[in-house]
Design a protein around this motif. Structure first.
Motif, mmCIF file in Angstrom:
data_model
loop_
_atom_site.group_PDB
_atom_site.id
_atom_site.type_symbol
_atom_site.label_atom_id
_atom_site.label_comp_id
_atom_site.label_asym_id
_atom_site.label_seq_id
_atom_site.Cartn_x
_atom_site.Cartn_y
_atom_site.Cartn_z
ATOM 1 N N MET A 97 1.009 -1.251 -0.012
ATOM 2 C CA MET A 97 -0.184 -0.064 -0.120
ATOM 3 C C MET A 97 0.888 1.193 0.049
ATOM 4 S SD MET A 97 -1.457 2.771 1.694
ATOM 5 C CE MET A 97 -1.349 2.548 3.542
ATOM 6 N N SER A 98 0.540 2.170 -0.793
ATOM 7 C CA SER A 98 1.139 3.492 -0.963
ATOM 8 C C SER A 98 0.409 4.544 -0.608
ATOM 9 C CB SER A 98 2.047 3.618 -2.195
ATOM 10 O OG SER A 98 2.182 5.158 -2.489
ATOM 11 N N PRO A 99 0.610 5.387 0.485
ATOM 12 C CA PRO A 99 -0.326 6.544 0.818
ATOM 13 C C PRO A 99 -0.306 7.619 -0.172
ATOM 14 C CG PRO A 99 0.716 5.743 2.846
ATOM 15 C CD PRO A 99 1.335 5.044 1.819
ATOM 16 N N ASN A 100 1.066 7.674 -0.774
ATOM 17 C CA ASN A 100 1.236 8.636 -2.016
ATOM 18 C C ASN A 100 0.386 8.313 -3.060
ATOM 19 O OD1 ASN A 100 3.550 10.607 -1.166
ATOM 20 N ND2 ASN A 100 4.725 9.093 -0.617
ATOM 21 N N VAL A 101 0.221 7.120 -3.406
ATOM 22 C CA VAL A 101 -0.438 6.638 -4.579
ATOM 23 C C VAL A 101 -1.980 7.350 -4.186
ATOM 24 C CG1 VAL A 101 -1.331 4.960 -5.918
ATOM 25 C CG2 VAL A 101 1.010 4.898 -5.514
ATOM 26 N N ARG A 102 -2.474 6.823 -3.025
ATOM 27 C CA ARG A 102 -3.661 7.131 -2.771
ATOM 28 C C ARG A 102 -4.060 8.591 -2.701
ATOM 29 N NH1 ARG A 102 -6.010 2.833 1.969
ATOM 30 N NH2 ARG A 102 -5.368 0.861 0.705
ATOM 31 N N LEU A 119 7.099 2.138 2.263
ATOM 32 C CA LEU A 119 8.266 1.199 2.433
ATOM 33 C C LEU A 119 8.004 0.266 3.715
ATOM 34 C CD1 LEU A 119 11.585 3.428 1.943
ATOM 35 C CD2 LEU A 119 10.484 1.858 0.302
ATOM 36 N N ASP A 120 7.466 0.633 4.781
ATOM 37 C CA ASP A 120 7.347 -0.108 6.038
ATOM 38 C C ASP A 120 6.262 -1.259 5.731
ATOM 39 O OD1 ASP A 120 7.648 -0.966 8.574
ATOM 40 O OD2 ASP A 120 6.465 0.682 9.257
ATOM 41 N N ILE A 121 4.976 -0.710 5.194
ATOM 42 C CA ILE A 121 4.080 -1.627 5.015
ATOM 43 C C ILE A 121 4.434 -2.881 3.670
ATOM 44 C CG2 ILE A 121 1.547 -1.627 3.896
ATOM 45 C CD1 ILE A 121 1.112 1.061 5.270
ATOM 46 N N SER A 122 4.830 -2.050 2.679
ATOM 47 C CA SER A 122 5.229 -2.981 1.493
ATOM 48 C C SER A 122 6.446 -3.572 1.408
ATOM 49 C CB SER A 122 5.058 -2.300 0.233
ATOM 50 O OG SER A 122 3.876 -1.374 0.264
ATOM 51 N N ALA A 123 7.254 -3.527 2.065
ATOM 52 C CA ALA A 123 8.638 -4.386 2.074
ATOM 53 C C ALA A 123 9.059 -4.432 3.594
ATOM 54 C CB ALA A 123 9.746 -3.508 1.243
ATOM 55 N N ILE A 124 9.371 -3.542 4.447
ATOM 56 C CA ILE A 124 9.963 -3.899 5.636
ATOM 57 C C ILE A 124 9.179 -4.648 6.361
ATOM 58 C CG2 ILE A 124 10.925 -2.714 7.604
ATOM 59 C CD1 ILE A 124 11.569 -0.386 6.247
ATOM 60 N N SER A 125 7.883 -4.995 6.124
ATOM 61 C CA SER A 125 6.912 -5.906 6.798
ATOM 62 C C SER A 125 7.419 -7.229 6.586
ATOM 63 C CB SER A 125 5.418 -5.524 6.359
ATOM 64 O OG SER A 125 5.425 -5.821 5.005
ATOM 65 N N ASP A 162 6.152 5.349 -5.841
ATOM 66 C CA ASP A 162 7.038 4.930 -4.614
ATOM 67 C C ASP A 162 6.989 3.445 -4.618
ATOM 68 O OD1 ASP A 162 4.668 5.496 -3.544
ATOM 69 O OD2 ASP A 162 5.562 6.255 -1.599
ATOM 70 N N MET A 163 5.721 2.959 -5.044
ATOM 71 C CA MET A 163 5.630 1.406 -5.012
ATOM 72 C C MET A 163 6.920 0.715 -5.566
ATOM 73 S SD MET A 163 3.368 0.009 -2.726
ATOM 74 C CE MET A 163 3.384 -1.631 -3.589
ATOM 75 N N ALA A 164 7.350 1.246 -6.660
ATOM 76 C CA ALA A 164 8.421 0.684 -7.050
ATOM 77 C C ALA A 164 9.672 0.451 -6.360
ATOM 78 C CB ALA A 164 8.921 1.466 -8.578
ATOM 79 N N ASP A 165 10.071 1.536 -5.561
ATOM 80 C CA ASP A 165 11.018 1.543 -4.887
ATOM 81 C C ASP A 165 10.920 0.491 -3.574
ATOM 82 O OD1 ASP A 165 12.334 3.634 -5.972
ATOM 83 O OD2 ASP A 165 10.929 4.854 -4.877
#
Length: 279
Positions: A97-102, A119-125, A162-165
């Motif tokens: 999930m990206s708040p920036n995209v939303r 980053l925290d939700i989509s990867a670091i998690s 930023d979901m790409a990152d």
């Protein structure tokens, strides 16, 4: 058709929300193949989704957990092993999930607090899930972990933002932890780079419909559906893929190997004049 590929195996699946979710499809297929499953998502997602219906259908339970919160994850892993009476054979990380995209923030105008959350939700998690399982020795020797990724980790796709990152970081975590988990405990960790898929999360990406059409025209086999992805994940959870680890595997109908297709070029040529000034 079921082949009992996961007979006797027990798995934890993150991210099922509704029938459009890839995680939902994976859970159903895992159950069909003989697995016992525990489902998990955030409390907020559970209120807006229909995952309890899925749990009833596959004789499962739902344990709420925020995958960015270590205490939640520790509780989840403990309760999952209690449910199974032992360790976990496979895990699916389908969280993004990206708040920036939303919020419609473009990549050159990111809100950095939002970026950190992405980053925290989509990867670091993913790292948090793996580290929690590592410390609790929660995954069976020979077990399998899969996280869902996208080709934007390697290539720039307009609107993915930023979901790409986040996806690039996700794939790096799979390689780094895959080495440790494989060397010490024989556990496989892979990512599946899926075609753009009509899910609740995917629909939030800018220009998603056009992206879906373009990738379908570019792919020799067409886009892979959520069910196609689920079938592939089942093979990665099974004993048939015992020596596959630390890989990012494309399940995208051939899109990742294409430069330009005849179908895509035909559309481009028809619109070339009216769009000659497009950037």
């Amino acid at each position: 058709m079921a082949y009992n590929l996961l007979k006797g195996k027990k798995g934890l699946i993150f991210g099922a929300l509704n029938e459009k979710s890839i995680a939902w499809q994976v859970a159903e297929r895992a159950y069909e193949e003989g697995a016992e499953v525990v489902l998990s998502n955030t409390s907020v997602a559970l209120r807006f989704g229909t995952v309890n219906e899925l749990a009833e259908r596959i004789n499962s339970i739902v344990i709420p957990a925020d995958a960015t919160n270590i205490q939640d994850l520790e509780n989840l892993i403990d309760k999952t092993m209690e449910r199974f009476g032992g360790k976990i054979d496979f895990i699916l990380h389908s969280i993004g999930m990206s708040p920036n995209v939303r919020k419609g923030r473009t990549y050159d105008d990111l809100d950095y607090d939002f970026f950190h959350k992405t980053l925290d939700i989509s990867a670091i998690s993913f790292h948090k899930v793996l580290q929690t399982c590592w410390k609790k020795d929660a995954i069976t020797h020979g077990g399998s972990v899969v996280a869902l990724s996208y080709i934007a980790a390697q290539r720039t796709l307009y609107g993915y933002n930023d979901m790409a990152d986040a996806k690039a970081l996700l794939e790096s975590i799979a390689r780094s932890f895959g080495y440790i988990y494989g060397r010490e405990r024989g556990v496989r960790i892979n990512t599946v780079s899926q075609s753009p898929t009509e899910t609740t999360a995917g629909g939030g990406v800018m220009g998603f419909d056009a992206l879906l059409d373009f990738s379908n025209r570019m792919s020799p086999l067409g886009n892979a559906s959520a069910l196609d992805c689920a079938d592939f994940c089942i093979t990665l959870f099974s004993d048939l893929t015992r020596k596959i680890t630390m890989q990012n595997i494309y399940n995208d109908g051939g899109f990742s190997s294409m430069g330009m297709s005849n179908r895509a070029m035909a559309v481009y040529n028809r619109n070339l004049e009216e769009c000659k000034d497009c950037k």
